[in-house]
Each structure stands twice: as C-alpha cells, then as structure tokens.
Write a protein that holds these residues in place. Structure first.
Motif, PDB file in Angstrom:
ATOM      1  N   HIS A 103     -50.075  11.852  36.458  1.00 33.78           N
ATOM      2  CA  HIS A 103     -50.006  12.735  37.638  1.00 33.78           C
ATOM      3  C   HIS A 103     -49.808  12.004  38.966  1.00 33.78           C
ATOM      4  CE1 HIS A 103     -50.609  16.423  35.514  1.00 33.78           C
ATOM      5  NE2 HIS A 103     -51.684  15.958  34.902  1.00 33.78           N
ATOM      6  N   ILE A 113     -47.334  12.012  43.825  1.00 30.29           N
ATOM      7  CA  ILE A 113     -47.487  11.560  45.220  1.00 30.29           C
ATOM      8  C   ILE A 113     -46.113  11.289  45.834  1.00 30.29           C
ATOM      9  CG2 ILE A 113     -48.115   9.472  46.533  1.00 30.29           C
ATOM     10  CD1 ILE A 113     -50.786   9.497  45.311  1.00 30.29           C
ATOM     11  N   ILE A 151     -51.774   3.867  47.427  1.00 32.23           N
ATOM     12  CA  ILE A 151     -52.594   4.566  46.415  1.00 32.23           C
ATOM     13  C   ILE A 151     -51.820   4.680  45.091  1.00 32.23           C
ATOM     14  CG2 ILE A 151     -53.630   6.819  45.839  1.00 32.23           C
ATOM     15  CD1 ILE A 151     -54.327   7.006  48.904  1.00 32.23           C
ATOM     16  N   ILE A 193     -48.148  19.599  75.000  1.00 31.33           N
ATOM     17  CA  ILE A 193     -49.325  18.900  75.537  1.00 31.33           C
ATOM     18  C   ILE A 193     -48.917  18.036  76.735  1.00 31.33           C
ATOM     19  CG2 ILE A 193     -51.024  17.077  75.004  1.00 31.33           C
ATOM     20  CD1 ILE A 193     -51.047  18.263  72.118  1.00 31.33           C
ATOM     21  N   THR A 195     -54.010   9.276  35.543  1.00 34.15           N
ATOM     22  CA  THR A 195     -53.998   8.757  36.922  1.00 34.15           C
ATOM     23  C   THR A 195     -54.288   9.883  37.922  1.00 34.15           C
ATOM     24  OG1 THR A 195     -51.595   9.068  36.937  1.00 34.15           O
ATOM     25  CG2 THR A 195     -52.381   6.860  36.427  1.00 34.15           C
ATOM     26  N   THR A 196     -54.909  10.946  37.427  1.00 33.43           N
ATOM     27  CA  THR A 196     -55.161  12.131  38.265  1.00 33.43           C
ATOM     28  C   THR A 196     -56.038  11.791  39.483  1.00 33.43           C
ATOM     29  OG1 THR A 196     -55.144  13.326  36.183  1.00 33.43           O
ATOM     30  CG2 THR A 196     -55.790  14.566  38.116  1.00 33.43           C
ATOM     31  N   TYR A 198     -56.117   9.169  41.264  1.00 31.82           N
ATOM     32  CA  TYR A 198     -55.303   8.572  42.338  1.00 31.82           C
ATOM     33  C   TYR A 198     -54.451   9.633  43.049  1.00 31.82           C
ATOM     34  CZ  TYR A 198     -56.799   4.087  40.582  1.00 31.82           C
ATOM     35  OH  TYR A 198     -57.574   3.019  40.219  1.00 31.82           O
ATOM     36  N   LEU A 199     -54.031  10.643  42.280  1.00 30.05           N
ATOM     37  CA  LEU A 199     -53.285  11.752  42.903  1.00 30.05           C
ATOM     38  C   LEU A 199     -54.192  12.472  43.912  1.00 30.05           C
ATOM     39  CD1 LEU A 199     -50.883  13.764  43.109  1.00 30.05           C
ATOM     40  CD2 LEU A 199     -51.913  15.027  41.232  1.00 30.05           C
ATOM     41  N   LEU A 249     -56.775  11.249  45.406  1.00 29.80           N
ATOM     42  CA  LEU A 249     -57.014  10.331  46.530  1.00 29.80           C
ATOM     43  C   LEU A 249     -55.834  10.370  47.506  1.00 29.80           C
ATOM     44  CD1 LEU A 249     -58.942   8.161  47.659  1.00 29.80           C
ATOM     45  CD2 LEU A 249     -57.711   6.463  46.316  1.00 29.80           C
ATOM     46  N   GLY A 250     -54.629  10.387  46.957  1.00 29.38           N
ATOM     47  CA  GLY A 250     -53.424  10.462  47.796  1.00 29.38           C
ATOM     48  C   GLY A 250     -53.374  11.750  48.594  1.00 29.38           C
ATOM     49  N   LEU A 251     -53.699  12.856  47.947  1.00 30.04           N
ATOM     50  CA  LEU A 251     -53.689  14.156  48.635  1.00 30.04           C
ATOM     51  C   LEU A 251     -54.747  14.191  49.740  1.00 30.04           C
ATOM     52  CD1 LEU A 251     -53.239  16.559  45.586  1.00 30.04           C
ATOM     53  CD2 LEU A 251     -51.523  16.003  47.315  1.00 30.04           C
ATOM     54  N   ALA A 310     -55.848  11.605  51.370  1.00 30.83           N
ATOM     55  CA  ALA A 310     -55.369  10.735  52.462  1.00 30.83           C
ATOM     56  C   ALA A 310     -54.358  11.481  53.338  1.00 30.83           C
ATOM     57  CB  ALA A 310     -54.736   9.474  51.883  1.00 30.83           C
ATOM     58  N   ILE A 311     -53.449  12.211  52.696  1.00 28.14           N
ATOM     59  CA  ILE A 311     -52.443  12.987  53.451  1.00 28.14           C
ATOM     60  C   ILE A 311     -53.157  14.019  54.343  1.00 28.14           C
ATOM     61  CG2 ILE A 311     -50.560  14.682  53.233  1.00 28.14           C
ATOM     62  CD1 ILE A 311     -49.945  13.220  50.476  1.00 28.14           C
ATOM     63  N   ILE A 349     -55.000  12.299  57.351  1.00 24.63           N
ATOM     64  CA  ILE A 349     -54.089  11.811  58.404  1.00 24.63           C
ATOM     65  C   ILE A 349     -53.506  12.991  59.199  1.00 24.63           C
ATOM     66  CG2 ILE A 349     -51.916  10.575  58.859  1.00 24.63           C
ATOM     67  CD1 ILE A 349     -52.653   8.927  56.227  1.00 24.63           C
ATOM     68  N   MET A 350     -53.067  14.033  58.487  1.00 30.65           N
ATOM     69  CA  MET A 350     -52.507  15.194  59.182  1.00 30.65           C
ATOM     70  C   MET A 350     -53.572  15.887  60.037  1.00 30.65           C
ATOM     71  SD  MET A 350     -49.352  15.255  58.652  1.00 30.65           S
ATOM     72  CE  MET A 350     -48.827  16.814  59.308  1.00 30.65           C
ATOM     73  N   LEU A 358     -54.235  13.962  63.234  1.00 27.65           N
ATOM     74  CA  LEU A 358     -53.169  14.169  64.230  1.00 27.65           C
ATOM     75  C   LEU A 358     -53.316  15.548  64.881  1.00 27.65           C
ATOM     76  CD1 LEU A 358     -50.463  13.183  65.535  1.00 27.65           C
ATOM     77  CD2 LEU A 358     -49.289  14.345  63.670  1.00 27.65           C
ATOM     78  N   ILE A 359     -53.505  16.572  64.033  1.00 28.62           N
ATOM     79  CA  ILE A 359     -53.605  17.939  64.560  1.00 28.62           C
ATOM     80  C   ILE A 359     -54.865  18.095  65.428  1.00 28.62           C
ATOM     81  CG2 ILE A 359     -53.912  20.368  63.876  1.00 28.62           C
ATOM     82  CD1 ILE A 359     -52.096  19.631  61.401  1.00 28.62           C
ATOM     83  N   MET A 408     -54.399  16.592  68.779  1.00 24.81           N
ATOM     84  CA  MET A 408     -53.544  17.448  69.616  1.00 24.81           C
ATOM     85  C   MET A 408     -54.331  18.653  70.148  1.00 24.81           C
ATOM     86  SD  MET A 408     -49.803  17.682  67.939  1.00 24.81           S
ATOM     87  CE  MET A 408     -48.732  16.296  67.682  1.00 24.81           C
TER      88      MET A 408
END
Lengths: 247, 47
Positions: free
Chosen positions: A50, A54, A111, A230, B4-5, B7-8, B10-12, B14-15, B18-19, B22-23, B26
């Motif tokens: 899976h 990513i 990752i 902004i 490897t689920t 790590y998936l 963990l990646g999600l 992290a995304i 980070i988003m 940022l939001i 703002m």
C-alpha cells in the motif's frame, strides 16, 4: 459621488470573494475525490504494497510546486518589467505554496523510501537536488523578510525567485541526466540503477492523472489566491497605520 | 505482498500536518490582519 463610484468596485470584490470560496469548496471536494482514487480505486502494487499509493500525492505535489514556483518566475519577470507591487505579492504567494508542496514531496518520498530502500534518506542526486530546492525557497522567505526597504525587497525577491527556479528544473531533469540515481521515474523509463520502480496499470494511471490535475491546478491556485488576499490585507493595514501616524 | 500500510498512514498524516500548518498560518494571519483593520478604522473614526 464617491459612494456611486465605489459601488461597482465593492460588487466586484464581493463577486471575487464568492468565487474564491466556491473554488475553495471545489478544491476540498477534489482533494477528497483524489484521495479516493489513490487509496481505493487504484490497484495495489504487489511488490511494494500500500505504501506505493503515496506516489499519487508525492508526484502530484511536485507538479504543484513546479506550477506555483513557475508563477513566481512569471510574476518576478512581470514585476521587473512593470514595478507593480501586485506582481511581487503573487510571486511571494507562489513561493509559500510551492515550498509547502515541495516539503510534502520531500517528506512523502522519505516515508516511501523507508520500506522500499530500507532507509529514510540517502544522498542520491534526486533527493539532494529536491532538498536544495526546498532550502533555496526557505531562504527566499527568510531573506526577503530581512529587507526593510520595500522597493529593494521586491527587486531582490523578483531576481531571486527567477534564479531559484533553476533548482526546480534541475530536480525535474536530474533523473534523466544522472545515471547513478536510484530514484525511479514514474512517467517514462526509469534510470538504469532505479530501485522501487513500478509499472502503471490503467487504474493507477487514472488515479495519477486525477491527482496530478488536483494538486497542480486546484490546490496551488486556491492557496495562492488566499495568500494574495492576506498580502492585500497587510498592505491595507500598513496604509491605515501610516494614516493614523500622520493624524 | 509486503505489509507497508503503516508507512502509507504515516505519509498521509505527514501530508495532512503540512497542509494544516500552511492553512492554519494563513487563517491566523488573516484574522489578525482583520482585527488590525477594525482597530485602525476605529482610531481613524473618532465617532
């Protein structure tokens, strides 16, 4: 007379705000749809499991960073030609959004690498160039915030933003010109030493295409538009402060 | 097929982090500037 003149302006601003909110809602829905295609619709890679999913965001985030940082180049050139502050605002928005998307690209890559390459990080040409790209744009934000004079700051930022794009180009093409990289190419043939490459099945290709459009069009445009908003507010606050000081 | 689920996820995560960072930055800047405008407009208009 002033009120009559300002009415179309206010109506136009209200229309733009409604458009921005509509775009924001569409973008949020699009990201969710993109995640559905990445996590549910696309088939699972038999060799990587899976974690390969990513890549739908990893690659698309780089495409988004490319667009946002490309906007910075365009806005930088426009500023140097016209000296209009609005172009500097757009360039700054491009860097902030492009940097965030660049960080997503770097972190998700790290990752993915842990189970596939058995390491979080290696000084591979592609990884190194991506890290340099992110650091270059982080430096842009730090350096421009340290310049007091507005004209000097805008001029410096425009030139820096144009030159810094070379790091994006290098990151993009390095897997095509450096045969020693182990980073696979998702689109096109992978380098000879690539580890962890995979072929895209039709369902994977669909998921990749959809996510590419979402992360390289909807996400950067929406975020940059808010960032410009902004900066416009900050300009208004600055003008009001100056007026208050004069009074 | 390797599992490897984790790590998936963990990646999600992290995304998302980070988003959201940022939001959130703002939103905070937007609110703070709107507050500044209100205060400065009050100062500008003594009535």
């Amino acid at each position: 007379m002033t009120a009559v003149r300002s009415m179309p302006l206010e109506a136009s601003a209200g229309k733009r705000t409604r458009l921005l909110w509509s775009l924001t809602v569409v973008t949020v829905i699009a990201v969710i749809v993109g995640l559905y295609f990445a996590l549910v619709y696309a088939g699972t890679d038999v060799e990587q499991g899976h974690v390969q999913r990513i890549f739908y965001v990893h690659v698309s985030a780089f495409a988004g960073a490319f667009i946002a940082l490309g906007v910075t180049v365009f806005a930088g050139i426009a500023y140097l030609r016209t000296r209009t502050p609005k172009w500097d605002t757009l360039a700054l928005a491009g860097v902030e959004v492009g940097l965030a998307l660049g960080v997503i690209n770097l972190v998700t890559g790290s990752i993915w690498a842990r189970p596939i390459w058995n390491t979080w990080w290696t000084w591979d040409p592609r990884l190194t160039s991506a890290a340099i790209m992110v650091l270059t744009y982080a430096a842009y934000l730090m350096l421009r915030s340290g310049i007091e004079n507005a004209d000097t700051r805008r001029r410096f930022a425009a030139v820096y933003g144009i030159l810094a794009f070379s790091t994006v180009i290098i990151t993009l093409i390095i897997i095509r010109i450096r045969p020693d990289t182990i980073h696979p190419a998702v689109i096109g043939a992978s380098p000879q030493n690539a580890e962890g490459g995979f072929g895209l099945t039709p369902s994977m290709l669909t998921a990749m295409g959809i996510n590419m459009v979402i992360w390289s069009v909807f996400v950067p445009i929406t975020l940059m538009w808010w960032r410009v908003r902004i900066e416009d507010l900050a300009t208004r606050v600055h003008a009001l402060r100056l007026r208050a000081l004069e009074d | 097929m390797p599992d490897t689920t984790a790590y998936l996820y963990l990646g999600l995560a992290a995304i998302a982090v980070i988003m959201l960072m940022l939001i959130a930055s703002m939103v905070l800047r937007y609110r703070s500037l709107q507050q500044d405008i209100k205060t400065l407009e009050k100062l500008d208009d003594p009535q």
